[in-house]
Write an enzyme that holds these catalytic residues in place. Structure first.
Site, PDB file in Angstrom:
ATOM      1  CE  LYS A 131      -8.831 -11.940 -82.769  1.00  0.00           C
ATOM      2  NZ  LYS A 131      -7.913 -12.537 -83.757  1.00  0.00           N
ATOM      3  CB  CYS A 139      -5.294  -0.503 -95.357  1.00  0.00           C
ATOM      4  SG  CYS A 139      -4.460   0.728 -94.336  1.00  0.00           S
ATOM      5  CD  GLU A 189      -7.299  -4.498 -98.939  1.00  0.00           C
ATOM      6  OE1 GLU A 189      -8.075  -5.231 -98.302  1.00  0.00           O
ATOM      7  OE2 GLU A 189      -6.770  -3.476 -98.459  1.00  0.00           O
ATOM      8  CD  GLU A 226      -9.968   3.534 -88.884  1.00  0.00           C
ATOM      9  OE1 GLU A 226      -9.698   3.861 -90.057  1.00  0.00           O
ATOM     10  OE2 GLU A 226     -10.332   4.330 -88.015  1.00  0.00           O
TER      11      GLU A 226
HETATM   12  P1  NAD Z   1      -9.324  -9.732 -91.233  1.00  0.00           P
HETATM   13  O1  NAD Z   1     -10.596  -8.985 -91.354  1.00  0.00           O
HETATM   14  O2  NAD Z   1      -9.258 -11.113 -91.744  1.00  0.00           O
HETATM   15  O3  NAD Z   1      -8.881  -9.827 -89.711  1.00  0.00           O
HETATM   16  C1  NAD Z   1      -8.710  -8.685 -88.893  1.00  0.00           C
HETATM   17  C2  NAD Z   1      -8.947  -9.067 -87.448  1.00  0.00           C
HETATM   18  O4  NAD Z   1     -10.295  -9.483 -87.313  1.00  0.00           O
HETATM   19  C3  NAD Z   1      -8.096 -10.233 -86.968  1.00  0.00           C
HETATM   20  O5  NAD Z   1      -7.724 -10.034 -85.632  1.00  0.00           O
HETATM   21  C4  NAD Z   1      -9.039 -11.415 -87.098  1.00  0.00           C
HETATM   22  O6  NAD Z   1      -8.747 -12.481 -86.226  1.00  0.00           O
HETATM   23  C5  NAD Z   1     -10.356 -10.779 -86.743  1.00  0.00           C
HETATM   24  N1  NAD Z   1     -11.506 -11.491 -87.308  1.00  0.00           N
HETATM   25  C6  NAD Z   1     -11.574 -12.169 -88.478  1.00  0.00           C
HETATM   26  N2  NAD Z   1     -12.797 -12.712 -88.638  1.00  0.00           N
HETATM   27  C7  NAD Z   1     -13.524 -12.354 -87.561  1.00  0.00           C
HETATM   28  C8  NAD Z   1     -14.856 -12.612 -87.140  1.00  0.00           C
HETATM   29  N3  NAD Z   1     -15.692 -13.352 -87.860  1.00  0.00           N
HETATM   30  N4  NAD Z   1     -15.276 -12.073 -85.965  1.00  0.00           N
HETATM   31  C9  NAD Z   1     -14.443 -11.323 -85.210  1.00  0.00           C
HETATM   32  N5  NAD Z   1     -13.165 -11.063 -85.546  1.00  0.00           N
HETATM   33  C10 NAD Z   1     -12.707 -11.565 -86.700  1.00  0.00           C
HETATM   34  O7  NAD Z   1      -8.216  -8.807 -91.885  1.00  0.00           O
HETATM   35  P2  NAD Z   1      -6.659  -9.108 -92.036  1.00  0.00           P
HETATM   36  O8  NAD Z   1      -6.444 -10.027 -93.162  1.00  0.00           O
HETATM   37  O9  NAD Z   1      -6.093  -9.460 -90.700  1.00  0.00           O
HETATM   38  O10 NAD Z   1      -6.100  -7.661 -92.369  1.00  0.00           O
HETATM   39  C11 NAD Z   1      -6.004  -7.136 -93.627  1.00  0.00           C
HETATM   40  C12 NAD Z   1      -7.092  -6.116 -93.852  1.00  0.00           C
HETATM   41  O11 NAD Z   1      -6.948  -5.030 -92.930  1.00  0.00           O
HETATM   42  C13 NAD Z   1      -7.019  -5.493 -95.214  1.00  0.00           C
HETATM   43  O12 NAD Z   1      -8.294  -5.442 -95.783  1.00  0.00           O
HETATM   44  C14 NAD Z   1      -6.491  -4.100 -94.933  1.00  0.00           C
HETATM   45  O13 NAD Z   1      -6.805  -3.160 -95.919  1.00  0.00           O
HETATM   46  C15 NAD Z   1      -7.102  -3.797 -93.623  1.00  0.00           C
HETATM   47  N6  NAD Z   1      -6.401  -2.701 -92.947  1.00  0.00           N
HETATM   48  C16 NAD Z   1      -7.025  -1.487 -92.851  1.00  0.00           C
HETATM   49  C17 NAD Z   1      -6.381  -0.411 -92.240  1.00  0.00           C
HETATM   50  C18 NAD Z   1      -7.046   0.929 -92.103  1.00  0.00           C
HETATM   51  O14 NAD Z   1      -6.603   1.736 -91.291  1.00  0.00           O
HETATM   52  N7  NAD Z   1      -8.090   1.233 -92.871  1.00  0.00           N
HETATM   53  C19 NAD Z   1      -5.091  -0.588 -91.729  1.00  0.00           C
HETATM   54  C20 NAD Z   1      -4.485  -1.844 -91.853  1.00  0.00           C
HETATM   55  C21 NAD Z   1      -5.166  -2.905 -92.458  1.00  0.00           C
END
Ligand code: NAD
Length: 504
Positions: A195, A306, A405, A271
């Protein structure tokens, strides 16, 4: 007549690609479909605010079909029962397809989420191919174990794929984050339902087509684009999904654990976010290099990383000189047209992210931090999403811009006087993804890196990264480790087989 510039050429390619139509349908069981209920959403480019594709809005019914396809593929062994050497062959071909499609994938990535085309070409696409290739090459070199039992028994410990893996990824490195799940999961013999983020769904759909072209059997890799609360939730709650590899925010990571508790107790690997501390001691005399690295790592990918070193801790005696250098470096990262190959800082992913970043900048000002560079939205006439690289001095670790963040090009400088104070501030965070220490003292380098509570610590650098080492955090930055051989542990079960050996 003037020759077209490289920028003109990329714009012409983008126009051709969009007018040819970008296929936003789901990919299930090797075929492209509309969502069951026919719904779509607009994919809006942050370069100019224009709709570049209509994408299927997957729902629970679509996730059910994708999981059923992945399960059937897993159960009949079309991939899971193949020898590691046979899987390796297909995955190597997949990596080659990715390399051959470098320009097409890079263009989709830039149009969809705004990163500079130069970065997509030089880092995201090659990094994705390398990841798939690395796990392909690794998988026929991973052995099981024979336990040191007595002579009357033989105990084998073998690795088996977990089954159906749900991968849920964010928008900041859409291809790379996908490959970090896909590489080890497929190499280990699993089937995958991905997804992608609703803010960057395009490259994943193309990636899945390339996998099919390379010979990955139908049903082994399915992609259901859609919203988190719809397709994401349905996937994470699904009773027939065995593991979730999640990358995203801490808020959503928390939900992943709840979904597992409410459904089948599937394995969850999170992650999550970060607020990484980059500590510069006065004994590190090369301030130019330390400042250039601090700025480069912070503003890379528009600060939407991140592991961005978003808290810069500088020792008092060098702080003025250091901040002066940062303020001088920041304009060199002025945002530009992401399709111009000379651009270093592109567009933020969408208008919502711009609003979030601007709100944090306001909060920094209101809480008393001093903005020494940037601080404003720029290039608004383009219709795109651009924020100038921003540096705040005089930040206190209790301010929101130090604790939360931001996920944009905003650097918070915090001054300290002693090593103990630096460590206290660095570890005073709910996150623990990366950290760095700059010092010429060997004792201090070792002492501080040991005491920093983070998944990765850098000493006198912030740029090193490779598929060979684990990537992940502690505390609320998550519990999973992507990359390296350790990632195979997430996508395989250890199975013990006891055999009784009768004496002759
Ligand atoms: P997000 O949590 O909003 O979304 C991530 C994914 O989860 C998307 O595909 C989204 O559609 C899905 N999602 C959102 N709400 C959901 C729910 N209620 N149920 C199921 N799935 C859901 O994050 P984002 O804004 O897309 O990404 C940014 C974040 O990702 C930042 O916090 C960043 O630090 C983190 N990140 C971490 C790493 C790592 O390796 N630690 C790497 C890249 C990004």
């Amino acid at each position: 007549m003037n020759q077209p510039t490289a920028r003109d050429t990329w714009h012409a390619r983008a126009a051709d690609r969009i007018s040819a139509g970008i296929d936003g349908r789901l990919l299930i069981d090797g075929h492209r479909y509309h969502a069951v209920d026919g719904r779509c959403f607009d994919c809006v480019s942050p370069l100019d605010g224009k709709v570049i594709a209509r994408v299927a809005r997957g729902q629970a019914a679509d996730v059910d079909l994708a999981v059923a396809s992945a399960r059937a593929a897993f159960a009949d062994g079309r991939w899971s029962a193949r020898s590691p050497a046979a899987r390796k062959k297909v995955l190597l071909a997949f990596a080659e397809r990715i390399r051959a499609a470098r320009e097409e994938l890079a263009l989709l990535e830039t149009l969809d989420m705004g990163k500079p085309i130069a970065a997509a070409l030089s880092a995201d696409v090659p990094g994705t191919a390398r990841c798939i290739q690395w796990y392909a090459e690794a998988v026929d070199k991973v052995y099981g174990e024979i336990a040191p039992t007595g002579r009357d028994a033989l105990a084998l410990v073998s690795r088996e794929p977990v089954g159906v893996v749900g991968a849920i990824v964010p928008w900041n490195y859409p291809l790379l984050m996908t490959s970090w799940k896909l590489g080890p999961a497929l190499a280990a013999g699993n089937s995958v339902v991905l997804k992608p983020s609703e803010r960057s769904p395009l490259s994943a759909l193309r990636l899945a087509e390339l996998a099919l072209e390379a010979g990955l059997p139908e049903g082994v890799f399915n992609v259901v684009p859609g919203f988190g609360a719809e397709a994401g939730e349905a996937l994470a709650l699904h009773m027939d999904v065995d593991a979730i590899g999640f990358t995203g925010s801490t808020r959503t990571g928390r939900r992943m654990l709840e979904y597992a508790g409410r459904s089948n107790l599937k394995r969850v690997f999170n992650e999550l976010g970060g607020k990484s501390a980059n500590i510069v001691f006065a004994d590190f005399e090369d301030l130019d290099r330390a400042a250039a690295t601090a700025a480069g790592a912070m503003f890379y990918n528009q600060g939407e990383s991140c592991n961005a070193p978003s808290r810069l801790l500088v020792q008092d005696s060098i702080a003025d000189a250091f901040v002066e250098r940062l303020a001088a470096l920041a304009p060199g990262y002025a945002p530009g047209d992401p399709l111009d190959p000379t651009t270093r800082l592109g567009a933020l992913v969408d208008a919502q992210q711009t609003a979030t970043v601007m709100e944090y900048i306001q909060s920094g000002l209101q809480q008393g931090a001093r903005c020494v560079a940037g601080g404003e939205q720029v290039l608004q006439d383009t219709g795109g999403q651009f924020v100038a690289p921003t540096v705040f001095d005089g930040v206190d670790n209790t301010m929101r811009i130090a604790r939360e963040e931001i996920f944009g090009p905003v650097l918070s400088v915090i001054r300290f006087s002693t090593e103990q104070e630096a460590l206290r501030i660095a570890n005073d965070s709910s996150y623990g993804l990366h950290a760095a220490v700059w010092t010429r003292g060997l004792d201090r380098a070792v002492r501080v890196s040991r005491a920093l509570h983070a998944g990765t610590v850098h000493v006198n650098e912030y740029d090193e990264d490779d598929i060979t080492v684990p990537f992940g955090g502690v505390k609320q930055s998550g519990n999973g480790r992507d990359k390296s051989l350790h990632a195979l542990d997430k996508y395989s079960e250890l199975k013990t087989t006891w055999m009784r050996i009768d004496p002759a």
